[in-house]
Design a protein around this motif. Sequence first.
Motif, PDB file in Angstrom:
ATOM      1  N   GLU A  72      -0.558  -1.152  -5.133  1.00  0.00           N
ATOM      2  CA  GLU A  72      -1.082  -1.713  -6.380  1.00  0.00           C
ATOM      3  C   GLU A  72       0.121  -2.083  -7.368  1.00  0.00           C
ATOM      4  OE1 GLU A  72      -4.633   0.783  -6.842  1.00  0.00           O
ATOM      5  OE2 GLU A  72      -5.990  -1.040  -6.260  1.00  0.00           O
ATOM      6  N   ASN A  73       0.926  -0.738  -7.402  1.00  0.00           N
ATOM      7  CA  ASN A  73       1.893  -0.859  -8.552  1.00  0.00           C
ATOM      8  C   ASN A  73       3.032  -1.907  -8.026  1.00  0.00           C
ATOM      9  OD1 ASN A  73       0.922   1.362  -9.763  1.00  0.00           O
ATOM     10  ND2 ASN A  73       2.106   2.934  -8.430  1.00  0.00           N
ATOM     11  N   LYS A  74       3.241  -2.077  -6.555  1.00  0.00           N
ATOM     12  CA  LYS A  74       4.260  -3.286  -6.409  1.00  0.00           C
ATOM     13  C   LYS A  74       3.673  -4.817  -6.845  1.00  0.00           C
ATOM     14  CE  LYS A  74       5.905  -0.617  -2.372  1.00  0.00           C
ATOM     15  NZ  LYS A  74       6.012  -0.632  -0.973  1.00  0.00           N
ATOM     16  N   LEU A  75       2.187  -4.755  -6.664  1.00  0.00           N
ATOM     17  CA  LEU A  75       1.581  -5.992  -7.037  1.00  0.00           C
ATOM     18  C   LEU A  75       1.661  -6.226  -8.531  1.00  0.00           C
ATOM     19  CD1 LEU A  75      -0.286  -8.632  -6.491  1.00  0.00           C
ATOM     20  CD2 LEU A  75      -2.133  -6.908  -6.764  1.00  0.00           C
ATOM     21  N   THR A  76       1.476  -5.008  -9.377  1.00  0.00           N
ATOM     22  CA  THR A  76       1.682  -5.112 -10.919  1.00  0.00           C
ATOM     23  C   THR A  76       3.305  -5.610 -11.182  1.00  0.00           C
ATOM     24  OG1 THR A  76       0.028  -3.402 -11.193  1.00  0.00           O
ATOM     25  CG2 THR A  76       1.489  -4.074 -12.780  1.00  0.00           C
ATOM     26  N   LEU A  79       3.667  -9.333 -10.702  1.00  0.00           N
ATOM     27  CA  LEU A  79       3.051 -10.137 -11.644  1.00  0.00           C
ATOM     28  C   LEU A  79       3.903  -9.811 -13.090  1.00  0.00           C
ATOM     29  CD1 LEU A  79      -0.585  -9.139 -10.952  1.00  0.00           C
ATOM     30  CD2 LEU A  79       0.491 -11.304 -10.346  1.00  0.00           C
ATOM     31  N   ASP A  80       4.430  -8.756 -13.326  1.00  0.00           N
ATOM     32  CA  ASP A  80       5.053  -8.556 -14.540  1.00  0.00           C
ATOM     33  C   ASP A  80       6.310  -9.262 -14.680  1.00  0.00           C
ATOM     34  OD1 ASP A  80       3.367  -6.497 -15.613  1.00  0.00           O
ATOM     35  OD2 ASP A  80       4.695  -4.712 -14.831  1.00  0.00           O
ATOM     36  N   ALA A  89      -6.147  -9.815 -15.387  1.00  0.00           N
ATOM     37  CA  ALA A  89      -6.179  -9.741 -14.297  1.00  0.00           C
ATOM     38  C   ALA A  89      -7.352  -8.398 -14.021  1.00  0.00           C
ATOM     39  CB  ALA A  89      -4.894  -8.763 -13.476  1.00  0.00           C
ATOM     40  N   ARG A  91      -9.148  -5.482 -11.238  1.00  0.00           N
ATOM     41  CA  ARG A  91      -8.830  -4.819 -10.079  1.00  0.00           C
ATOM     42  C   ARG A  91     -10.428  -4.070  -9.751  1.00  0.00           C
ATOM     43  NH1 ARG A  91      -3.724  -2.166  -9.843  1.00  0.00           N
ATOM     44  NH2 ARG A  91      -3.056  -4.361  -9.304  1.00  0.00           N
ATOM     45  N   THR A 101      -8.032  -7.717  -6.420  1.00  0.00           N
ATOM     46  CA  THR A 101      -7.662  -7.944  -7.743  1.00  0.00           C
ATOM     47  C   THR A 101      -7.726  -9.438  -8.028  1.00  0.00           C
ATOM     48  OG1 THR A 101      -5.830  -6.436  -7.414  1.00  0.00           O
ATOM     49  CG2 THR A 101      -5.622  -7.978  -9.492  1.00  0.00           C
ATOM     50  N   ILE A 103      -6.560 -12.601 -10.516  1.00  0.00           N
ATOM     51  CA  ILE A 103      -5.795 -12.649 -11.441  1.00  0.00           C
ATOM     52  C   ILE A 103      -5.928 -14.244 -12.088  1.00  0.00           C
ATOM     53  CG2 ILE A 103      -3.232 -12.795 -11.938  1.00  0.00           C
ATOM     54  CD1 ILE A 103      -3.215 -11.103  -8.875  1.00  0.00           C
TER      55      ILE A 103
END
Length: 146
Positions: A72-76, A79-80, A89, A91, A101, A103
Amino acid sequence: MKESSLVRMSFSIEEELFEELEKLIGQNGFSNRSEFIRDLIRKQLTRKQCARSGKVIGTISVLCDLNFPGIENKLTGVLDHAPVKILGATRFAVEPHHSTTMISAEGIGMEIRELVNAIRQLKGVSQAEFVITAPAPGMVDKTPQR
């Protein structure tokens, strides 16, 4: 209005698919198969046009397997650093080991598709899909054509 000529065509599908097609036609209020197929073709053509260079608003749906630590942190993080505008987004936990998630994104269709491809490459992403909702309102490209 230009009078259109009709072309007859035929195709073969498995019986199970045919039965599902008949259900879809009825559930979606189409009066016949031809009307349903024309609608599908128009939608695909619109998506293709928008995806090439048109500015669109769409939704990216991502299913993550939480057995992959930090997904989930990698996905964020992806997106950043997205080259498109992320409108929001949300979740949700869907099972003990999965999250989904949703988006909302705005930008050039092709850039959003590239973002989805980057998301798909993350270990722990089980599925990522992009659906174009519509051409972005007020986002007509005013760049002169050459």
